[in-house]
Design a protein around this motif. Structure first.
Motif, PDB file in Angstrom:
ATOM      1  N   PRO A  59       0.808  -1.223   0.000  1.00  0.00           N
ATOM      2  CA  PRO A  59       0.000   0.000   0.000  1.00  0.00           C
ATOM      3  C   PRO A  59       0.845   1.278   0.000  1.00  0.00           C
ATOM      4  O   PRO A  59       0.455   2.279  -0.595  1.00  0.00           O
ATOM      5  N   GLN A  60       2.012   1.240   0.614  1.00  0.00           N
ATOM      6  CA  GLN A  60       2.893   2.410   0.631  1.00  0.00           C
ATOM      7  C   GLN A  60       3.705   2.541  -0.662  1.00  0.00           C
ATOM      8  O   GLN A  60       4.284   3.582  -0.929  1.00  0.00           O
ATOM      9  N   MET A  61       3.751   1.486  -1.461  1.00  0.00           N
ATOM     10  CA  MET A  61       4.578   1.508  -2.672  1.00  0.00           C
ATOM     11  C   MET A  61       3.778   1.796  -3.934  1.00  0.00           C
ATOM     12  O   MET A  61       4.347   1.903  -5.009  1.00  0.00           O
ATOM     13  N   GLU A  62       2.471   1.932  -3.824  1.00  0.00           N
ATOM     14  CA  GLU A  62       1.641   2.090  -5.011  1.00  0.00           C
ATOM     15  C   GLU A  62       2.040   3.305  -5.845  1.00  0.00           C
ATOM     16  O   GLU A  62       2.142   3.216  -7.067  1.00  0.00           O
ATOM     17  N   ALA A  63       2.282   4.440  -5.210  1.00  0.00           N
ATOM     18  CA  ALA A  63       2.632   5.650  -5.961  1.00  0.00           C
ATOM     19  C   ALA A  63       3.927   5.447  -6.749  1.00  0.00           C
ATOM     20  O   ALA A  63       4.043   5.894  -7.892  1.00  0.00           O
ATOM     21  N   ALA A  64       4.887   4.754  -6.164  1.00  0.00           N
ATOM     22  CA  ALA A  64       6.184   4.557  -6.820  1.00  0.00           C
ATOM     23  C   ALA A  64       6.150   3.463  -7.880  1.00  0.00           C
ATOM     24  O   ALA A  64       6.988   3.448  -8.777  1.00  0.00           O
ATOM     25  N   THR A  65       5.180   2.552  -7.796  1.00  0.00           N
ATOM     26  CA  THR A  65       5.161   1.411  -8.716  1.00  0.00           C
ATOM     27  C   THR A  65       4.042   1.476  -9.748  1.00  0.00           C
ATOM     28  O   THR A  65       3.909   0.567 -10.569  1.00  0.00           O
ATOM     29  N   GLY A  66       3.225   2.517  -9.703  1.00  0.00           N
ATOM     30  CA  GLY A  66       2.214   2.748 -10.737  1.00  0.00           C
ATOM     31  C   GLY A  66       1.195   1.633 -10.870  1.00  0.00           C
ATOM     32  O   GLY A  66       0.653   1.145  -9.884  1.00  0.00           O
ATOM     33  N   ASP A  67       0.954   1.235 -12.117  1.00  0.00           N
ATOM     34  CA  ASP A  67      -0.076   0.240 -12.405  1.00  0.00           C
ATOM     35  C   ASP A  67       0.201  -1.095 -11.722  1.00  0.00           C
ATOM     36  O   ASP A  67      -0.728  -1.786 -11.310  1.00  0.00           O
ATOM     37  N   PHE A  68       1.481  -1.473 -11.607  1.00  0.00           N
ATOM     38  CA  PHE A  68       1.821  -2.719 -10.933  1.00  0.00           C
ATOM     39  C   PHE A  68       1.328  -2.666  -9.489  1.00  0.00           C
ATOM     40  O   PHE A  68       0.671  -3.588  -9.001  1.00  0.00           O
ATOM     41  N   GLY A  69       1.652  -1.591  -8.799  1.00  0.00           N
ATOM     42  CA  GLY A  69       1.227  -1.434  -7.412  1.00  0.00           C
ATOM     43  C   GLY A  69      -0.281  -1.384  -7.269  1.00  0.00           C
ATOM     44  O   GLY A  69      -0.847  -1.968  -6.332  1.00  0.00           O
TER      45      GLY A  69
END
Length: 177
Positions: A59-69
């Motif tokens: 949940p904390q990595m979604e912004a950095a990982t885009g569609d994958f996150g």
């Protein structure tokens, strides 16, 4: 009929835990391959430890990982646990004996992606419930740590493909023989 696809990171000496050793070898090739694995899946199949680690991190990595996150966070997760009681992060907990619960899931259409979760992987392998193994062998020896395969787990495999990244990671695909 569904299938279980297991994706695992291992060192040359078979260690899978705490894969910080994978960082220097991870590149766009592996990123694209992992993205394809996730997009092909209809749900994740996770053991408790992996679920808890992923639930804390993704949940904390979604912004950095885009569609994958976004995909990782939004897709359904089926979790093998006997200790957790409150499912979160789009999870349901497998009910009853794990191999029977996974067999019921496989009776439905769709692909279940099993990431990490060595205890679960070994259990499902012993019950002939894994349909495909995708193993990334990293060109590093760490000398100690938990091995992917446990004593007593046996399976004959047929090689169906392999390729090597520019950083030397051998990606090997097997199916039960």
């Amino acid at each position: 009929m569904g299938k279980v696809v297991a994706v695992s990171y291992v060192t040359l000496d078979g260690v899978f835990e705490e894969p910080a050793w994978s960082g220097p070898y991870f590149n766009d090739e592996l990123g694209s391959w992992q993205d394809a694995n996730l997009r092909e899946a209809d749900a994740l199949l996770l053991g408790r430890k992996t679920y808890e680690g992923f639930k804390a991190a993704w949940p904390q990595m979604e912004a950095a990982t885009g569609d994958f996150g976004k995909r990782m966070n939004s897709m359904p997760k089926h979790v093998a646990t006997t200790t957790l009681t409150e499912p979160e992060w789009n999870a349901t907990f497998l009910q009853g004996e794990v191999s029977e619960a996974v067999a019921r899931l496989k009776a439905e259409p769709g692909t279940l992606l099993l990431n990490g979760s060595a205890e679960l992987l070994n259990h499902l392998t012993r019950h002939n419930l894994v349909d495909e193994y995708r193993i990334m062998v990293y060109p590093v020896v760490v000398g100690e740590g938990r091995k992917l395969w446990h004593e007593g787990t046996r399976v004959a495999l047929a090689h169906t493909g392999s390729w090597t990244t520019k950083t030397g990671v051998e990606v090997i695909t097997y199916v039960p023989a």
